[in-house]
Structures are given as structure tokens and as C-alpha cells.
Scaffold this motif. Structure first.
Motif, PDB file in Angstrom:
ATOM      1  N   LYS A 149       0.873  -1.169   0.000  1.00  0.00           N
ATOM      2  CA  LYS A 149       0.000   0.000   0.000  1.00  0.00           C
ATOM      3  C   LYS A 149       0.915   1.225   0.000  1.00  0.00           C
ATOM      4  N   GLY A 150       0.339   2.393  -0.091  1.00  0.00           N
ATOM      5  CA  GLY A 150       1.162   3.602  -0.017  1.00  0.00           C
ATOM      6  C   GLY A 150       1.522   3.960   1.419  1.00  0.00           C
ATOM      7  N   ASP A 151       2.266   5.047   1.590  1.00  0.00           N
ATOM      8  CA  ASP A 151       2.586   5.539   2.933  1.00  0.00           C
ATOM      9  C   ASP A 151       1.355   6.220   3.551  1.00  0.00           C
ATOM     10  N   HIS A 152       1.536   6.919   4.686  1.00  0.00           N
ATOM     11  CA  HIS A 152       0.349   7.461   5.351  1.00  0.00           C
ATOM     12  C   HIS A 152      -0.345   8.532   4.510  1.00  0.00           C
ATOM     13  N   LYS A 153       0.374   9.075   3.527  1.00  0.00           N
ATOM     14  CA  LYS A 153      -0.285  10.035   2.631  1.00  0.00           C
ATOM     15  C   LYS A 153      -0.827   9.344   1.378  1.00  0.00           C
ATOM     16  N   GLY A 154      -0.621   8.033   1.283  1.00  0.00           N
ATOM     17  CA  GLY A 154      -1.153   7.298   0.130  1.00  0.00           C
ATOM     18  C   GLY A 154      -0.168   7.141  -1.011  1.00  0.00           C
ATOM     19  N   GLY A 168      -5.708  14.356  -4.091  1.00  0.00           N
ATOM     20  CA  GLY A 168      -6.370  13.430  -3.176  1.00  0.00           C
ATOM     21  C   GLY A 168      -5.670  12.080  -3.137  1.00  0.00           C
ATOM     22  N   ARG A 169      -6.334  11.104  -2.592  1.00  0.00           N
ATOM     23  CA  ARG A 169      -5.761   9.758  -2.499  1.00  0.00           C
ATOM     24  C   ARG A 169      -6.172   8.949  -3.715  1.00  0.00           C
ATOM     25  N   SER A 202      -0.025  -5.176   4.451  1.00  0.00           N
ATOM     26  CA  SER A 202       0.195  -3.805   4.006  1.00  0.00           C
ATOM     27  C   SER A 202       0.067  -2.775   5.124  1.00  0.00           C
ATOM     28  N   HIS A 203      -0.251  -3.212   6.329  1.00  0.00           N
ATOM     29  CA  HIS A 203      -0.322  -2.267   7.449  1.00  0.00           C
ATOM     30  C   HIS A 203       0.841  -2.545   8.384  1.00  0.00           C
ATOM     31  N   GLN A 204       1.984  -2.008   8.028  1.00  0.00           N
ATOM     32  CA  GLN A 204       3.208  -2.315   8.768  1.00  0.00           C
ATOM     33  C   GLN A 204       3.144  -1.919  10.234  1.00  0.00           C
ATOM     34  N   ASP A 205       2.422  -0.813  10.512  1.00  0.00           N
ATOM     35  CA  ASP A 205       2.360  -0.370  11.908  1.00  0.00           C
ATOM     36  C   ASP A 205       1.522  -1.327  12.752  1.00  0.00           C
ATOM     37  N   ILE A 206       0.532  -1.970  12.153  1.00  0.00           N
ATOM     38  CA  ILE A 206      -0.316  -2.912  12.906  1.00  0.00           C
ATOM     39  C   ILE A 206       0.323  -4.303  12.950  1.00  0.00           C
ATOM     40  N   ASN A 207       0.928  -4.727  11.858  1.00  0.00           N
ATOM     41  CA  ASN A 207       1.462  -6.092  11.785  1.00  0.00           C
ATOM     42  C   ASN A 207       2.853  -6.070  11.144  1.00  0.00           C
ATOM     43  N   PRO A 208       3.870  -5.615  11.927  1.00  0.00           N
ATOM     44  CA  PRO A 208       5.188  -5.347  11.329  1.00  0.00           C
ATOM     45  C   PRO A 208       5.844  -6.553  10.657  1.00  0.00           C
ATOM     46  N   LYS A 209       5.558  -7.758  11.131  1.00  0.00           N
ATOM     47  CA  LYS A 209       6.215  -8.918  10.505  1.00  0.00           C
ATOM     48  C   LYS A 209       5.448  -9.416   9.281  1.00  0.00           C
ATOM     49  N   ALA A 210       4.281  -8.833   9.049  1.00  0.00           N
ATOM     50  CA  ALA A 210       3.489  -9.155   7.858  1.00  0.00           C
ATOM     51  C   ALA A 210       3.159 -10.642   7.735  1.00  0.00           C
TER      52      ALA A 210
END
Ligand SMILES: N[C@@H](CCC(=O)N[C@@H](CS)C(=O)NCC(=O)O)C(=O)O
Length: 335
Positions: free
Chosen positions: A67-72, A112-113, A289-297
């Protein structure tokens, strides 16, 4: 109904395909960009199937990650061959690497995103619409002049149910469809705990509504937009939202027997639902794709199976369930 097409670089696209707009219904003219993981893109793809538009509107499917970074930025990517990731496709119109390339073709100043879903018009070379609630509504009628009478008659927004649909959609969107994200992306403990009860309060309420209406659909005998909106979230609930978004006060398969029976029937018996559901894309998107929630993916294997098979069709034989945590009941009472 006419909306502004695209008010400027900060805004999305909001036009409709219809015989009285600049976007006339034509076979092969429009192309729908989706991700199979995304519950909002799922709405547009479901209507495309339900209304028999699969030969009229072709699709390209982005990969579920990265996914993109926090700005998309840089956002969703297409595989460079159809073999790279099963059921993701190349960008069939432009061979792009990123979905943002398509957005910049429509507006090179776009700020936009880069969302899926997005509907592209090949003739005027621009985006028509990238808002799933509008696509869900518009694709139901936009192409009717090209469809056989049986398909024209299919509507998910029948006049006599509109006020109910509008009322329930509003809180379902706020508390459930986007509610799982508000809990899952909460930046701290307090926000998470504040946002969680709404998710289950709305599920409790829906469990009762579906039971009272007797099925097979949310409002009874007619399939409506509510079924599409609810399905896109519930089919992701046990497999992703329970663990990844920490929506773990209950599972559909355990605490909500009526919604569970409804969900299984929609998946196994209702044309278009199973065909548009891809559990690999769904599970890998969120968990990889959500590294902050699940860093080891690492993608959890369970629950198993992704969706269970047998279901009761007579809801009067099912005792409705729910989650009885006080904060949840308090929220439910407000709906
Ligand atoms: N307003 C949009 C939201 C769609 C949406 O959130 N799509 C997500 C995937 S599930 C996306 O493409 N996000 C890209 C980003 O946030 O940069 C709709 O309902 O159509």
C-alpha cells in the motif's frame, strides 16, 4: 441527478453514467479499477455482477500489497504480468505500474488519495466516479438502456424501501463499514476502546433486524443496497477484522447466528457474491500492508474455514445472538 464531475484537485470524481449525462451508456466504454481486498470496491464489483454488466464494463485489479505511505504515496500497484499475483491483473488500459498514473491522466494536479474503486471513461479520457456509495447507486440504472428487461427490473434501491435503506445505511456506514477501520486504525488504547462498542452495537442491531424481517435479505424478500454494504464488511469480519483490527468482542460465526446464516447464504447461493470474494486478496491486503499494525506481515492462517458451508434458511428456527457488554448495549440502544 447531476453532480459536479470533479470540483478540483482536492476532490474526487462524482459523475454518473446515464443517457442524460455526458457519460452515455455504451458497451466497452468504461473501465472499473478495483482491488479484490477492498470492501468499498467490492460494492461496485457486486453491482456489476448483480446487474449483468460484466461484459459491458471490464475491470483491472490492483495487487493487495504494498500500500502507499500514510499520505497514500505511491499507492496501489498493478502486477507487470497476470501471473505475478493470482487474480490481480495488469492495468488493461495503460499498462501502468501504479494506480496513481491513471488518476494523473484524469487530473495532473490531483491532490487526493488514489482510491479503488474508480471508473474510467475511455472516450473522454477521464475518471467518471471514485466513490463507492455513488457507484453502488448509479451502476444499478446507468446501463439499463443496454440491458434485457429482466436485468432492468433488478434494483437494489426500490422506491418503497428507500427511507429504510437510507436510514440503516447511514449508521451502518458510520459504525460498521468504516467503524471497523476506526477501531483498527486507532492510534492509542483510549481511541480503540471508544470506537469498538459501535461496531458491535450495530451488529447486535442488524442481527435483530434480519431476524425480524425473516430473510433471505436484510429487509426481507428483496435484495437491496443494504445486503451489498453489509456483505462487503461481514465476509471480511471473522477472517480479518476480528484479529487484525482487534474487533474481537465476538465473531460472526459464533455470536451472531442470524447474520452468520445470512452471510453464508449470500456467499453460497446468491449469484455474484462468491465470484467477487477472494479471501487470499482480503487476508494478505490487511495483514501485509499495514506495517504499523502487523510489522512482521505474517498472515494468520485461521479462522478455518474462511467461510462455513451449511446454513439454516428459516430464521424463525434461529435464536438471535449478540454481544452483551454494557458499552455495546448502550450503543445499540441509540440506533
Ligand atoms: N471513498 C472511497 C473510499 C474507498 C477506500 O477507502 N479505498 C481504499 C482501499 S479499501 C483505498 O483505495 N485506499 C487508498 C488510500 O487510502 O490511499 C469509497 O468508498 O469509494
Amino acid at each position: 441527478m447531476s453532480r459536479s464531475v470533479h470540483a478540483g484537485p482536492e476532490d474526487g470524481w462524482h459523475a454518473t453514467v446515464s443517457p442524460d449525462s455526458q457519460f452515455l451508456p455504451e458497451k466497452g466504454r468504461y473501465h472499473l479499477y478495483i482491488g479484490l481486498f477492498c470492501p468499498f470496491a467490492h460494492r461496485a464489483n457486486l453491482v456489476r455482477h448483480i446487474k449483468g454488466l460484466t461484459d459491458i464494463i471490464a475491470i483491472s485489479v490492483v495487487k493487495p500489497y504494498p500500500k502507499g505511505d500514510h499520505k497514500g504515496w505511491p499507492g496501489w500497484q498493478f502486477p507487470q504480468s497476470d501471473e505475478e499475483y493470482p487474480d490481480a491483473t495488469v492495468d488493461k488500459l495503460f499498462g501502468s505500474k501504479y494506480l496513481h498514473e491513471v488518476y494523473f491522466k484524469a487530473d495532473k494536479e490531483y491532490k487526493g488519495r488514489y482510491f479503488v474503486p474508480a471508473l474510467w471513461d475511455k472516450k473522454t479520457k477521464t475518471l467518471v466516479n471514485n466513490e463507492s456509495a455513488e457507484l453502488l447507486r448509479d451502476l444499478q440504472t446507468g446501463f439499463d438502456s443496454l440491458l434485457p428487461p429482466a436485468q432492468v427490473r433488478k434494483t437494489l434501491y426500490p422506491a418503497h424501501l428507500r427511507s429504510k435503506i437510507d436510514e440503516i445505511s447511514a449508521w451502518m456506514q458510520r459504525d460498521l463499514n468504516t467503524g471497523v477501520y476506526k477501531a483498527g486504525f486507532a492510534p492509542d488504547q483510549e481511541t480503540y476502546e471508544k470506537n469498538l462498542p459501535a461496531v458491535f452495537g450495530s451488529l447486535n442491531k442488524l442481527e435483530k433486524i434480519v431476524h425480524e424481517n425473516g430473510g433471505p435479505y436484510v429487509l426481507g424478500k428483496e435484495m437491496t443496497e443494504l445486503d451489498v454494504r453489509l456483505y462487503a464488511t461481514l465476509v471480511r469480519f471473522d477472517v480479518v477484522y476480528v484479529q487484525h483490527f482487534k474487533c474481537n468482542l465476538g465473531m460472526i460465526r459464533r455470536e451472531y447466528p442470524v447474520l452468520h446464516a445470512w452471510l453464508k447464504r449470500m456467499y453460497w447461493a446468491e449469484p455474484g457474491y462468491k465470484e467477487t470474494t477472494n479471501f487470499k486478496h482480503i487476508k494478505e491486503n490487511y495483514t501485509k500492508s499495514h506495517q504499523d499494525i502487523n510489522p512482521k506481515a505474517i498472515t494468520p492462517v485461521g479462522p478455518w474455514p474462511d467461510i462455513e458451508e451449511f446454513y439454516e434458511e428459516d430464521y424463525s428456527k434461529i435464536k438471535p445472538g449478540g454481544v452483551s457488554m454494557p458499552e455495546v448495549l448502550e450503543h445499540e440502544a441509540k440506533l
